[in-house]
Motif scaffolding. Structure first.
Motif, PDB file in Angstrom:
ATOM      1  N   ASN A   1      -4.164   1.877  -2.703  1.00  0.00           N
ATOM      2  CA  ASN A   1      -3.673   3.241  -2.459  1.00  0.00           C
ATOM      3  C   ASN A   1      -2.270   3.450  -3.037  1.00  0.00           C
ATOM      4  O   ASN A   1      -1.420   4.086  -2.418  1.00  0.00           O
ATOM      5  CB  ASN A   1      -3.671   3.568  -0.963  1.00  0.00           C
ATOM      6  N   SER A   2      -2.050   2.915  -4.236  1.00  0.00           N
ATOM      7  CA  SER A   2      -0.725   3.002  -4.847  1.00  0.00           C
ATOM      8  C   SER A   2      -0.803   3.695  -6.201  1.00  0.00           C
ATOM      9  O   SER A   2      -1.862   3.771  -6.823  1.00  0.00           O
ATOM     10  CB  SER A   2      -0.107   1.610  -4.987  1.00  0.00           C
ATOM     11  N   THR A   3       0.348   4.173  -6.662  1.00  0.00           N
ATOM     12  CA  THR A   3       0.445   4.878  -7.930  1.00  0.00           C
ATOM     13  C   THR A   3       1.561   4.252  -8.747  1.00  0.00           C
ATOM     14  O   THR A   3       2.712   4.198  -8.307  1.00  0.00           O
ATOM     15  CB  THR A   3       0.734   6.374  -7.705  1.00  0.00           C
TER      16      THR A   3
ATOM     17  N   ARG B   1       0.832  -1.203   0.000  1.00  0.00           N
ATOM     18  CA  ARG B   1       0.000   0.000   0.000  1.00  0.00           C
ATOM     19  C   ARG B   1       0.870   1.259   0.000  1.00  0.00           C
ATOM     20  O   ARG B   1       2.007   1.245   0.451  1.00  0.00           O
ATOM     21  CB  ARG B   1      -0.925   0.020   1.214  1.00  0.00           C
ATOM     22  N   ASN B   2       0.284   2.299  -0.556  1.00  0.00           N
ATOM     23  CA  ASN B   2       0.969   3.597  -0.622  1.00  0.00           C
ATOM     24  C   ASN B   2       2.346   3.471  -1.274  1.00  0.00           C
ATOM     25  O   ASN B   2       3.339   4.031  -0.817  1.00  0.00           O
ATOM     26  CB  ASN B   2       1.099   4.221   0.770  1.00  0.00           C
ATOM     27  N   ILE B   3       2.377   2.713  -2.379  1.00  0.00           N
ATOM     28  CA  ILE B   3       3.589   2.516  -3.151  1.00  0.00           C
ATOM     29  C   ILE B   3       3.543   3.409  -4.394  1.00  0.00           C
ATOM     30  O   ILE B   3       2.508   3.507  -5.057  1.00  0.00           O
ATOM     31  CB  ILE B   3       3.741   1.040  -3.579  1.00  0.00           C
ATOM     32  N   THR B   4       4.655   4.043  -4.705  1.00  0.00           N
ATOM     33  CA  THR B   4       4.804   4.719  -5.985  1.00  0.00           C
ATOM     34  C   THR B   4       5.886   4.006  -6.774  1.00  0.00           C
ATOM     35  O   THR B   4       7.022   3.877  -6.308  1.00  0.00           O
ATOM     36  CB  THR B   4       5.179   6.201  -5.808  1.00  0.00           C
ATOM     37  N   SER B   5       5.527   3.510  -7.951  1.00  0.00           N
ATOM     38  CA  SER B   5       6.494   2.869  -8.848  1.00  0.00           C
ATOM     39  C   SER B   5       6.503   3.633 -10.159  1.00  0.00           C
ATOM     40  O   SER B   5       5.451   3.825 -10.782  1.00  0.00           O
ATOM     41  CB  SER B   5       6.124   1.412  -9.096  1.00  0.00           C
TER      42      SER B   5
END
Length: 244
Positions: free
Chosen positions: A173-175, A150-154
């Motif tokens: 909740n990731s982008t 969760r709450n990961i930006t890749s």
């Protein structure tokens, strides 16, 4: 462990043997052992580990090799950076047999790895509040279940999140932006589709939609999602779909 010190409560953290503490008004001590990470290392004991600086251009095949269970890695926003070495891994949680590893990876920035974060036969891990940039696989989950991502930006990677033969994981909740493939769910059994993916955006900051284990009818989608993923959804009907 609780201790009593002259009517005061001490919240203490030990960093490789040094004690820092804050006094409050009750009558016990909470003692937390925290090990410091300053370079690539093998973690063989459970506990809390704190990254205290950036690790840049690490030449190691694996930088942080988590061999112990019940480990928390707090990167505090620092970077674990590789050299784009083929087969390299930033943080590895790999087991010889299916294990409840219970590893937490928090607030990390990983770049230039073949696999920035790798989980193999390792269940019940949490990967959150982290940025993964310019990797081949930013998050590679293989034969692992019940992991919370969760709450990961890749960004700018070949694969944002890659799930293979791995059921019962949750991504939310990731982008996932500007990757060749934002997210892949792969496997050899229908049960490998049993994952939850929601509240996650892909390229152009549009929603990633995931349907599994049932036939669905999807129609009149006018470029308002970044991707539509179907897994074990034979018999589905898709009509008038535009994704550009």
């Amino acid at each position: 462990t609780n201790y009593t010190m002259n009517g005061t409560r001490v919240a203490a953290a030990v960093y490789n043997g040094s004690i820092s503490y804050n006094l409050t008004s009750s009558s016990s001590v909470d003692l937390q052992i925290q090990q410091v990470i300053s370079n690539c290392m093998i973690i063989t004991a459970e506990g809390n580990y704190i990254l205290q600086n950036n690790i840049t251009n690490a030449p190691n095949t694996t930088c942080i090799n988590v061999q112990a269970n019940n480990v928390s890695i707090q990167c505090q926003g620092y970077t674990i950076d590789g050299t784009d070495l083929s087969g390299s891994t930033g943080i590895s949680i790999s087991r010889s047999a299916i294990t409840n590893a219970n590893v937490t990876i928090n607030n990390c920035y990983l770049s230039d790895w073949t696999r920035a974060i790798y989980s193999y036969r390792a269940n019940n891990n949490t990967i959150h509040n982290s940025t993964l940039l310019s990797n081949s696989y930013s998050t590679y989950i293989s034969s692992s279940s019940k992991n919370n991502i969760r709450n990961i930006t890749s960004k700018d990677s070949s694969y944002g999140i890659y799930l293979i033969s791995s059921p019962s994981n949750m991504v939310f909740n990731s982008t996932l932006l500007n990757n060749s493939y934002d997210i892949i769910v792969d496997g050899t059994a229908n049960t490998h589709c049993n994952n939850q993916i929601f509240s996650t955006n892909g390229t152009d900051n549009k929603a990633i939609t995931y349907y599994n284990n049932t036939a669905v009818t999807i129609q009149n989608v006018d470029n308002n999602v970044s991707s539509i993923l179907l897994c074990n959804a034979d018999g589905s009907s898709l009509n008038n779909i535009t994704i550009a």
